[in-house]
Design a protein around this motif. Structure first.
Motif, PDB file in Angstrom:
ATOM      1  N   GLY A   1      -4.524  -2.317  -7.915  1.00 22.81           N
ATOM      2  CA  GLY A   1      -4.286  -0.886  -8.068  1.00 22.81           C
ATOM      3  C   GLY A   1      -4.113  -0.416  -9.494  1.00 22.81           C
ATOM      4  O   GLY A   1      -4.315   0.760  -9.797  1.00 22.81           O
ATOM      5  N   LYS A   2      -3.694  -1.338 -10.372  1.00 26.06           N
ATOM      6  CA  LYS A   2      -3.490  -1.061 -11.798  1.00 26.06           C
ATOM      7  C   LYS A   2      -2.646   0.191 -12.042  1.00 26.06           C
ATOM      8  O   LYS A   2      -1.730   0.487 -11.295  1.00 26.06           O
ATOM      9  CB  LYS A   2      -4.833  -0.995 -12.508  1.00 26.06           C
ATOM     10  CG  LYS A   2      -5.596  -2.321 -12.481  1.00 26.06           C
ATOM     11  CD  LYS A   2      -6.829  -2.267 -13.327  1.00 26.06           C
ATOM     12  CE  LYS A   2      -7.482  -3.646 -13.457  1.00 26.06           C
ATOM     13  NZ  LYS A   2      -7.965  -4.181 -12.169  1.00 26.06           N
ATOM     14  N   GLY A   3      -2.938   0.909 -13.126  1.00 30.07           N
ATOM     15  CA  GLY A   3      -2.107   2.029 -13.555  1.00 30.07           C
ATOM     16  C   GLY A   3      -1.929   3.133 -12.530  1.00 30.07           C
ATOM     17  O   GLY A   3      -0.798   3.593 -12.300  1.00 30.07           O
ATOM     18  N   PRO A   4      -3.001   3.607 -11.877  1.00 27.85           N
ATOM     19  CA  PRO A   4      -2.835   4.707 -10.923  1.00 27.85           C
ATOM     20  C   PRO A   4      -1.884   4.375  -9.779  1.00 27.85           C
ATOM     21  O   PRO A   4      -1.072   5.210  -9.370  1.00 27.85           O
ATOM     22  CB  PRO A   4      -4.268   4.945 -10.419  1.00 27.85           C
ATOM     23  CG  PRO A   4      -5.134   4.518 -11.554  1.00 27.85           C
ATOM     24  CD  PRO A   4      -4.431   3.323 -12.152  1.00 27.85           C
ATOM     25  N   PHE A   5      -1.967   3.151  -9.255  1.00 29.79           N
ATOM     26  CA  PHE A   5      -1.092   2.791  -8.143  1.00 29.79           C
ATOM     27  C   PHE A   5       0.348   2.621  -8.618  1.00 29.79           C
ATOM     28  O   PHE A   5       1.285   3.068  -7.945  1.00 29.79           O
ATOM     29  CB  PHE A   5      -1.582   1.513  -7.467  1.00 29.79           C
ATOM     30  CG  PHE A   5      -0.824   1.188  -6.208  1.00 29.79           C
ATOM     31  CD1 PHE A   5      -0.877   2.039  -5.114  1.00 29.79           C
ATOM     32  CD2 PHE A   5      -0.050   0.045  -6.111  1.00 29.79           C
ATOM     33  CE1 PHE A   5      -0.181   1.753  -3.947  1.00 29.79           C
ATOM     34  CE2 PHE A   5       0.650  -0.249  -4.961  1.00 29.79           C
ATOM     35  CZ  PHE A   5       0.583   0.603  -3.867  1.00 29.79           C
ATOM     36  N   LEU A   6       0.542   1.994  -9.773  1.00 32.40           N
ATOM     37  CA  LEU A   6       1.900   1.849 -10.297  1.00 32.40           C
ATOM     38  C   LEU A   6       2.497   3.217 -10.598  1.00 32.40           C
ATOM     39  O   LEU A   6       3.680   3.458 -10.321  1.00 32.40           O
ATOM     40  CB  LEU A   6       1.893   0.976 -11.553  1.00 32.40           C
ATOM     41  CG  LEU A   6       3.251   0.805 -12.252  1.00 32.40           C
ATOM     42  CD1 LEU A   6       4.310   0.278 -11.293  1.00 32.40           C
ATOM     43  CD2 LEU A   6       3.115  -0.103 -13.473  1.00 32.40           C
ATOM     44  N   GLN A   7       1.716   4.135 -11.139  1.00 25.24           N
ATOM     45  CA  GLN A   7       2.230   5.474 -11.415  1.00 25.24           C
ATOM     46  C   GLN A   7       2.644   6.170 -10.123  1.00 25.24           C
ATOM     47  O   GLN A   7       3.676   6.855 -10.074  1.00 25.24           O
ATOM     48  CB  GLN A   7       1.172   6.310 -12.135  1.00 25.24           C
ATOM     49  CG  GLN A   7       1.675   7.671 -12.596  1.00 25.24           C
ATOM     50  CD  GLN A   7       2.739   7.543 -13.672  1.00 25.24           C
ATOM     51  OE1 GLN A   7       2.460   7.170 -14.799  1.00 25.24           O
ATOM     52  NE2 GLN A   7       3.991   7.852 -13.312  1.00 25.24           N
ATOM     53  N   ASP A  27       0.841  -1.194   0.000  1.00 21.63           N
ATOM     54  CA  ASP A  27       0.000   0.000   0.000  1.00 21.63           C
ATOM     55  C   ASP A  27       0.877   1.245   0.000  1.00 21.63           C
ATOM     56  O   ASP A  27       2.111   1.172   0.080  1.00 21.63           O
ATOM     57  CB  ASP A  27      -0.946   0.000   1.207  1.00 21.63           C
ATOM     58  CG  ASP A  27      -0.220  -0.186   2.532  1.00 21.63           C
ATOM     59  OD1 ASP A  27       0.963   0.207   2.628  1.00 21.63           O
ATOM     60  OD2 ASP A  27      -0.835  -0.708   3.479  1.00 21.63           O
ATOM     61  N   ALA A  28       0.226   2.396  -0.093  1.00 17.88           N
ATOM     62  CA  ALA A  28       0.957   3.662  -0.180  1.00 17.88           C
ATOM     63  C   ALA A  28       1.794   3.922   1.065  1.00 17.88           C
ATOM     64  O   ALA A  28       2.911   4.432   0.980  1.00 17.88           O
ATOM     65  CB  ALA A  28      -0.028   4.812  -0.403  1.00 17.88           C
ATOM     66  N   GLN A  29       1.267   3.550   2.242  1.00 16.62           N
ATOM     67  CA  GLN A  29       1.989   3.815   3.479  1.00 16.62           C
ATOM     68  C   GLN A  29       3.314   3.055   3.529  1.00 16.62           C
ATOM     69  O   GLN A  29       4.348   3.611   3.925  1.00 16.62           O
ATOM     70  CB  GLN A  29       1.120   3.445   4.693  1.00 16.62           C
ATOM     71  CG  GLN A  29      -0.027   4.388   4.964  1.00 16.62           C
ATOM     72  CD  GLN A  29      -1.214   4.186   4.024  1.00 16.62           C
ATOM     73  OE1 GLN A  29      -1.292   3.180   3.328  1.00 16.62           O
ATOM     74  NE2 GLN A  29      -2.142   5.130   4.033  1.00 16.62           N
ATOM     75  N   SER A  30       3.289   1.778   3.132  1.00 18.60           N
ATOM     76  CA  SER A  30       4.522   0.988   3.181  1.00 18.60           C
ATOM     77  C   SER A  30       5.526   1.477   2.145  1.00 18.60           C
ATOM     78  O   SER A  30       6.742   1.446   2.384  1.00 18.60           O
ATOM     79  CB  SER A  30       4.224  -0.506   2.982  1.00 18.60           C
ATOM     80  OG  SER A  30       3.563  -0.744   1.758  1.00 18.60           O
ATOM     81  N   ILE A  31       5.029   1.966   1.023  1.00 12.28           N
ATOM     82  CA  ILE A  31       5.928   2.498  -0.005  1.00 12.28           C
ATOM     83  C   ILE A  31       6.584   3.795   0.470  1.00 12.28           C
ATOM     84  O   ILE A  31       7.800   3.973   0.339  1.00 12.28           O
ATOM     85  CB  ILE A  31       5.158   2.717  -1.316  1.00 12.28           C
ATOM     86  CG1 ILE A  31       4.826   1.355  -1.937  1.00 12.28           C
ATOM     87  CG2 ILE A  31       5.962   3.563  -2.303  1.00 12.28           C
ATOM     88  CD1 ILE A  31       3.768   1.390  -2.987  1.00 12.28           C
ATOM     89  N   ILE A  32       5.788   4.688   1.047  1.00 10.71           N
ATOM     90  CA  ILE A  32       6.343   5.936   1.570  1.00 10.71           C
ATOM     91  C   ILE A  32       7.358   5.643   2.670  1.00 10.71           C
ATOM     92  O   ILE A  32       8.432   6.252   2.733  1.00 10.71           O
ATOM     93  CB  ILE A  32       5.219   6.847   2.097  1.00 10.71           C
ATOM     94  CG1 ILE A  32       4.355   7.334   0.926  1.00 10.71           C
ATOM     95  CG2 ILE A  32       5.791   8.037   2.862  1.00 10.71           C
ATOM     96  CD1 ILE A  32       3.088   8.055   1.349  1.00 10.71           C
ATOM     97  N   ALA A  33       7.049   4.673   3.530  1.00 11.35           N
ATOM     98  CA  ALA A  33       7.968   4.325   4.615  1.00 11.35           C
ATOM     99  C   ALA A  33       9.297   3.810   4.071  1.00 11.35           C
ATOM    100  O   ALA A  33      10.373   4.177   4.578  1.00 11.35           O
ATOM    101  CB  ALA A  33       7.326   3.279   5.522  1.00 11.35           C
ATOM    102  N   LEU A  34       9.245   2.972   3.055  1.00  8.42           N
ATOM    103  CA  LEU A  34      10.479   2.444   2.467  1.00  8.42           C
ATOM    104  C   LEU A  34      11.301   3.557   1.840  1.00  8.42           C
ATOM    105  O   LEU A  34      12.523   3.642   2.050  1.00  8.42           O
ATOM    106  CB  LEU A  34      10.152   1.375   1.424  1.00  8.42           C
ATOM    107  CG  LEU A  34      11.347   0.818   0.648  1.00  8.42           C
ATOM    108  CD1 LEU A  34      12.373   0.194   1.582  1.00  8.42           C
ATOM    109  CD2 LEU A  34      10.884  -0.193  -0.409  1.00  8.42           C
TER     110      LEU A  34
END
Length: 249
Positions: A62-68, A32-39
């Motif tokens: 999440g498809k395109g928006p999440f990968l972007q 999720d976004a939180q774990s990505i920001i934390a990393l």
């Protein structure tokens, strides 16, 4: 080994520098976004490169928006960070990654996992067409020689582990056309029921075989490993350390 079409690839740049510096790069599965920001923030704080990894189920959700989002935060970080699709075994997920690449939303690297194949030759036959297509988008591909046992969230359960036969490694990498190798050395996905006995000799032989040829080695199956074993594996030739965080209730 040909790297045509992969000049400037972010994952390879990170791993080639790790090879030269004899250190390991954390490649963490994020959901999720939180774990990505934390990393990303942790990597910046430590002035360290890193690799964000998504499971296929996360990409499908999440498809395109999440990968972007992942690509934006990774590529705008103050340290080198790449985005990788981990353990892509099903054609539908690989095709989704390619369709997004057509739209300009491309992973830096993908693991085309055909380790469920019965033979190395079948593994090559399954992986090579995807490797060739990935190059057209500048995507580096990781493959697994041998078979890791076990399973994790989002991965199919695999039994009947098979150690990497390093004598086949050169043929395997040339056959697939891939540029990152994940070996099976006694590692497994999930928790170890007894202390792991990793075949460091396999890693050392692979490192010798691919020395100067730009084929980084990736260690899978790192749950609950002691620090000393990480150090041993990096000394034996590992550049990418794949990590799956455990979330406590």
């Amino acid at each position: 080994m040909s790297f045509e079409g992969l000049q400037g690839n972010r994952t390879l740049d990170i791993l080639h520098k790790a090879e030269q510096g004899r250190y390991g790069v954390l490649a963490q599965v994020c959901y999720d976004a939180q774990s990505i920001i934390a990393l990303v923030r942790s990597a910046e704080r430590m002035s360290s490169p890193a690799i964000i990894m998504l499971f296929p189920v996360t990409l499908a959700y999440g498809k395109g928006p999440f990968l972007q989002f992942c690509l934006n935060i990774a590529h705008q970080a103050s340290v080198p960070i790449a985005v990788h699709l981990d353990h892509a075994t099903d054609p539908e997920h690989i095709e989704l990654a390619f369709s997004l690449a057509e739209e300009g939303i491309a992973f830096d690297s993908i693991m085309v996992d055909a380790s469920h194949a019965e033979t190395d030759e079948e593994n090559i036959a399954l992986a090579r067409p995807y490797v060739e297509r990935a190059r057209k988008y500048g995507i580096a591909v990781e493959v697994e020689l041998g078979r890791l046992e076990g399973g994790e969230a989002g991965l199919r359960m695999i039994s009947d582990a098979k150690l990497t036969n390093e004598k086949n490694a050169d043929m395997f990498m040339k056959g697939t056309g891939a540029v990152i190798l994940a070996p099976s050395i006694g590692n497994l996905h999930g928790s170890y029921l007894k202390p792991p006995n990793f075949r460091q000799d396999i890693l050392k032989n692979l490192r010798t075989m691919f020395k100067g040829r730009g084929i980084p080695l990736c260690l899978h199956g790192t749950d609950e490993l002691p620090d000393e074993l990480f150090r041993d594996c990096i000394a034996s030739g590992i550049s990418k350390v794949r990590f799956l965080p455990t979330y406590l209730p």
